[in-house]
Design an enzyme around this catalytic site. Structure first.
Site, PDB file in Angstrom:
ATOM      1  N   ARG A  53       0.870  -1.190   0.000  1.00 56.78           N
ATOM      2  CA  ARG A  53       0.000   0.000   0.000  1.00 56.78           C
ATOM      3  C   ARG A  53       0.897   1.228   0.000  1.00 56.78           C
ATOM      4  NH1 ARG A  53       2.484   1.988   3.656  1.00 56.78           N
ATOM      5  NH2 ARG A  53       0.935   3.640   3.729  1.00 56.78           N
ATOM      6  N   GLY A  54       0.269   2.417  -0.072  1.00 56.36           N
ATOM      7  CA  GLY A  54       1.054   3.639  -0.238  1.00 56.36           C
ATOM      8  C   GLY A  54       1.124   3.935  -1.732  1.00 56.36           C
ATOM      9  N   ALA A  55       0.850   5.190  -2.104  1.00 55.07           N
ATOM     10  CA  ALA A  55       0.666   5.520  -3.523  1.00 55.07           C
ATOM     11  C   ALA A  55       1.850   5.114  -4.422  1.00 55.07           C
ATOM     12  CB  ALA A  55       0.353   7.010  -3.638  1.00 55.07           C
ATOM     13  N   GLN A 201      -1.711   2.493   9.960  1.00 52.83           N
ATOM     14  CA  GLN A 201      -0.439   2.592   9.219  1.00 52.83           C
ATOM     15  C   GLN A 201       0.618   3.330  10.038  1.00 52.83           C
ATOM     16  OE1 GLN A 201      -3.449   3.217   7.937  1.00 52.83           O
ATOM     17  NE2 GLN A 201      -3.591   2.606   5.788  1.00 52.83           N
ATOM     18  N   ASP A 242      -1.822  10.867  -1.962  1.00 53.05           N
ATOM     19  CA  ASP A 242      -2.265   9.848  -2.919  1.00 53.05           C
ATOM     20  C   ASP A 242      -2.608  10.459  -4.275  1.00 53.05           C
ATOM     21  OD1 ASP A 242      -2.888   8.668  -0.110  1.00 53.05           O
ATOM     22  OD2 ASP A 242      -2.712   7.012  -1.538  1.00 53.05           O
ATOM     23  N   ASN A 252      -5.279  12.457   0.676  1.00 57.56           N
ATOM     24  CA  ASN A 252      -4.362  11.609   1.453  1.00 57.56           C
ATOM     25  C   ASN A 252      -5.178  10.859   2.507  1.00 57.56           C
ATOM     26  OD1 ASN A 252      -1.648  10.680   1.976  1.00 57.56           O
ATOM     27  ND2 ASN A 252      -1.684  11.874   3.852  1.00 57.56           N
ATOM     28  N   LYS A 253      -4.499  10.042   3.278  1.00 54.59           N
ATOM     29  CA  LYS A 253      -5.154   9.177   4.267  1.00 54.59           C
ATOM     30  C   LYS A 253      -6.152   9.921   5.139  1.00 54.59           C
ATOM     31  CE  LYS A 253      -4.909   5.708   4.596  1.00 54.59           C
ATOM     32  NZ  LYS A 253      -5.984   4.907   3.917  1.00 54.59           N
TER      33      LYS A 253
END
Ligand code: MRU
Length: 352
Positions: A53-55, A201, A242, A252-253
């Site tokens: 995960r993570g862009a 996360q 993201d 973003n998150k």
């Protein structure tokens, strides 16, 4: 991919033989385990279940997924192979909707495939392109880390949200790349990491990689951000992204918007660190799909239920931070300041 030694930065994903090896992030922080994806469906599953995960990391994973599809193909002509790649492209693109890097990674490999007529050349060059993207990711993070490091002073406390570290990229990280770079420049920095409910996360990944690197980190509940800021315990905020629009809106998150609002109220500079591959210069805010994730992430901690059966759950995975809350956007081309629309337009014009 070898296990990292103490002091080495983690490598999240790498092409290895005829497969793609990646850290299974669902197992962190209890154990550092690797999985090997042998075909693009394995990659799609790994992205969907957040093993990766993570862009930037999912951008490279999707690119490698498409390269796996080409490499595994038994098609004997270009037309058939492009058809197969098109199918894999659609499946990989649908795994997660919000981070633009996924499409960026797929487009790069798909465009590379189009350049060649022979299937063997398509196989070889899509793999080379995906591997190059993984190497470029690290170079980019180190570059943007250096630009960001100039914004951080010796002795400062930097807050970050979610994980925009080595684990969200191929290695080194974006927001955490800024912190690593500041430390490499000899500054003494300490980090405040938010837990980042509901997938954690911050506690599972950011705290893990900073502890592993020996970087001073304290973990706080998401609900403590206002308390720390109002007590002057935070000097700067740096988060990842993201997707960033031409207007300067940052996806973003979930929770990033709250952190940015609180930072504004307390006069704490709020920075976003992201590579150019995270920018979406074509879409408007209304066009972007915010991923809705499973209710289980909210109603359970591990296997234990923490909410009554029957309660309605809303679990958006990302939010949008508006440009007036952002002090600067740190990229590999330098730090972009407001007015974002104007400055991003000239950045992207000069980048062509
Ligand atoms: O749902 P996730 O874990 O993929 O969300 C990740 C984030 O929101 C990160 O902050 C973002 O991708 C930046 S990563 C350099």
């Amino acid at each position: 991919m070898a296990m990292p030694n103490k002091g080495d930065y983690l490598t999240t994903i790498a092409w290895e033989n005829d497969g793609v090896k990646m850290i299974d992030q669902t197992k962190l922080p209890e154990s550092l385990e690797y999985i090997t994806c042998k075909n693009y469906m394995d990659i799609a599953d790994a992205i969907k279940k957040l093993a990766i995960r993570g862009a930037p990391a999912i951008g490279v994973a999707a690119a490698m997924g498409l390269a796996l599809c080409a490499n595994n193909s038994t098609c004997n002509n270009k037309a058939k192979m492009m058809e197969e790649l098109g199918l894999a492209y659609d499946i990989l693109l649908k795994t997660r909707p919000t981070a633009i890097n996924l499409k960026w990674g797929l487009d790069k490999v798909f465009e590379e495939a189009k350049k060649y007529d022979r299937v063997d050349d398509i196989k070889k060059n899509t793999i080379l392109e995906a591997i190059k993207m993984s190497h470029d990711d690290i170079t980019t993070n180190k570059l943007l880390g250096k630009f960001g490091s100039d914004l951080i002073n010796d002795g400062e406390v930097v807050m970050t949200h979610c994980n925009a570290g080595a684990l969200a990229t191929v290695s080194y990280g974006t927001a955490l790349g800024v912190i690593r770079s500041a430390m490499e420049a000899g500054k003494k920095i300490s980090v405040i990491a938010t837990e980042t409910r509901p997938v954690m996360q911050g506690s599972r990944l950011t705290a893990f990689e900073l502890v592993q690197d020996g970087i001073d980190v304290s973990l706080i509940p998401d609900t403590a951000v206002g308390y720390l800021m109002s007590n002057k315990m935070i000097d700067k905020v740096v988060v990842g992204a993201d997707r960033i629009l031409k207007s300067g809106h940052v996806f973003n998150k979930i929770g990033t918007y709250q952190v940015a609002l609180l930072a504004k109220v307390h006069n704490i500079p709020f920075y976003v660190a992201a590579p150019l591959s995270t920018f979406d210069m074509d879409s408007n805010k209304e066009d972007i799909v915010i991923e809705e994730r499973s209710a289980d992430e909210v109603v359970k901690i591990g296997e234990k239920r923490i909410a009554p059966v029957g309660v309605r759950i809303f679990n958006p995975a990302f939010d949008v931070t508006s440009p007036e809350l952002i002090a600067g956007i740190i990229t590999e081309k330098g730090v972009i300041y407001p007015p974002y629309e104007l400055n991003l337009r000239s950045l992207f014009k000069s980048d062509k």
